[in-house]
Motif scaffolding. Structure first.
Motif, PDB file in Angstrom:
ATOM      1  N   THR A 162     -21.086 -56.496 -35.984  1.00 19.82           N
ATOM      2  CA  THR A 162     -20.879 -55.181 -36.597  1.00 19.82           C
ATOM      3  C   THR A 162     -21.298 -54.039 -35.679  1.00 19.82           C
ATOM      4  N   ASP A 163     -22.232 -54.283 -34.757  1.00 15.76           N
ATOM      5  CA  ASP A 163     -22.645 -53.211 -33.847  1.00 15.76           C
ATOM      6  C   ASP A 163     -21.608 -52.939 -32.766  1.00 15.76           C
ATOM      7  N   ARG A 164     -20.555 -53.732 -32.714  1.00 13.15           N
ATOM      8  CA  ARG A 164     -19.475 -53.520 -31.744  1.00 13.15           C
ATOM      9  C   ARG A 164     -18.201 -53.018 -32.421  1.00 13.15           C
ATOM     10  N   ILE A 165     -18.317 -52.696 -33.704  1.00 17.13           N
ATOM     11  CA  ILE A 165     -17.169 -52.185 -34.470  1.00 17.13           C
ATOM     12  C   ILE A 165     -17.282 -50.676 -34.571  1.00 17.13           C
ATOM     13  N   ASN A 166     -16.172 -49.985 -34.316  1.00 16.06           N
ATOM     14  CA  ASN A 166     -16.111 -48.551 -34.606  1.00 16.06           C
ATOM     15  C   ASN A 166     -14.722 -48.241 -35.137  1.00 16.06           C
TER      16      ASN A 166
ATOM     17  N   PRO B 266     -14.409 -57.434 -21.652  1.00 15.66           N
ATOM     18  CA  PRO B 266     -13.410 -56.358 -21.806  1.00 15.66           C
ATOM     19  C   PRO B 266     -12.087 -56.822 -22.413  1.00 15.66           C
ATOM     20  N   GLY B 267     -11.756 -58.087 -22.267  1.00 18.18           N
ATOM     21  CA  GLY B 267     -10.532 -58.614 -22.858  1.00 18.18           C
ATOM     22  C   GLY B 267     -10.600 -58.689 -24.367  1.00 18.18           C
ATOM     23  N   GLY B 268     -11.796 -58.534 -24.924  1.00 20.08           N
ATOM     24  CA  GLY B 268     -11.975 -58.615 -26.369  1.00 20.08           C
ATOM     25  C   GLY B 268     -11.907 -57.273 -27.072  1.00 20.08           C
ATOM     26  N   LYS B 269     -11.615 -56.197 -26.334  1.00 19.22           N
ATOM     27  CA  LYS B 269     -11.542 -54.864 -26.940  1.00 19.22           C
ATOM     28  C   LYS B 269     -10.206 -54.663 -27.639  1.00 19.22           C
TER      29      LYS B 269
ATOM     30  N   ASP C  90     -15.990 -55.182 -27.356  1.00 15.53           N
ATOM     31  CA  ASP C  90     -16.829 -56.257 -26.844  1.00 15.53           C
ATOM     32  C   ASP C  90     -17.265 -55.902 -25.432  1.00 15.53           C
ATOM     33  N   GLU C  91     -18.488 -55.372 -25.313  1.00 18.50           N
ATOM     34  CA  GLU C  91     -19.003 -54.924 -24.022  1.00 18.50           C
ATOM     35  C   GLU C  91     -19.133 -56.066 -23.019  1.00 18.50           C
ATOM     36  N   GLU C  92     -19.364 -57.277 -23.498  1.00 20.79           N
ATOM     37  CA  GLU C  92     -19.542 -58.425 -22.615  1.00 20.79           C
ATOM     38  C   GLU C  92     -18.220 -58.986 -22.133  1.00 20.79           C
TER      39      GLU C  92
END
Length: 135
Positions: free
Chosen positions: A98-102, A54-57, A50-52
């Motif tokens: 989905t664009d933030r999933i890898n 950082p706590g969501g990574k 989650d680029e917006e």
């Protein structure tokens, strides 16, 4: 390969080419993989960035229940998170862009019963539903 890159830049532009390579390098989840996991009701391991916020990574283990387009027109999945990193309560219901999933990996475990509060009719956070897991 160099010829293909030059043709691609000419035809679709540098930003789309960057996006294409970013997806290849980061192993971004794609429609076919998401739908395969849903069809087989398999548990998925994914890394969310989650680029917006950082706590969501972090790494998560999820069951995917619904796939569609958010009200903001981003592709998202509605999941039940079993474990992993989170800023909120778990286990629990979440949505992920989905664009933030890898690092999307279909695991060996499966789920055969829907979780409490599963809506087989769709998802109110989606403007359009592509697929709902069938039980």
């Amino acid at each position: 390969m160099v010829t293909t890159i030059l043709i691609t830049i000419k035809n679709i532009g540098k930003m789309k080419l960057y996006s294409l390579f970013k997806n290849l390098i980061l192993e971004v989840a794609n429609k076919a993989e998401i739908e395969d996991a849903m069809n087989r009701r398999r548990i998925v391991s994914l890394r969310y960035d989650d680029e917006e916020d950082p706590g969501g990574k972090g790494q998560r283990w999820v069951e995917i229940y619904c796939y569609g387009s958010s009200l903001a027109e981003n592709d998202i999945i509605r999941v039940y998170q079993l474990g992993g990193d989170t800023k909120t309560i778990q286990p629990g219901w979440k949505t992920f862009r989905t664009d933030r999933i890898n690092g999307f990996n279909i695991l060996g475990g499966s789920f055969n019963e829907p979780r409490e509060l599963f809506n087989p009719e769709g998802d109110k956070s989606m403007s359009r539903v592509y697929k709902i897991t069938q039980f």
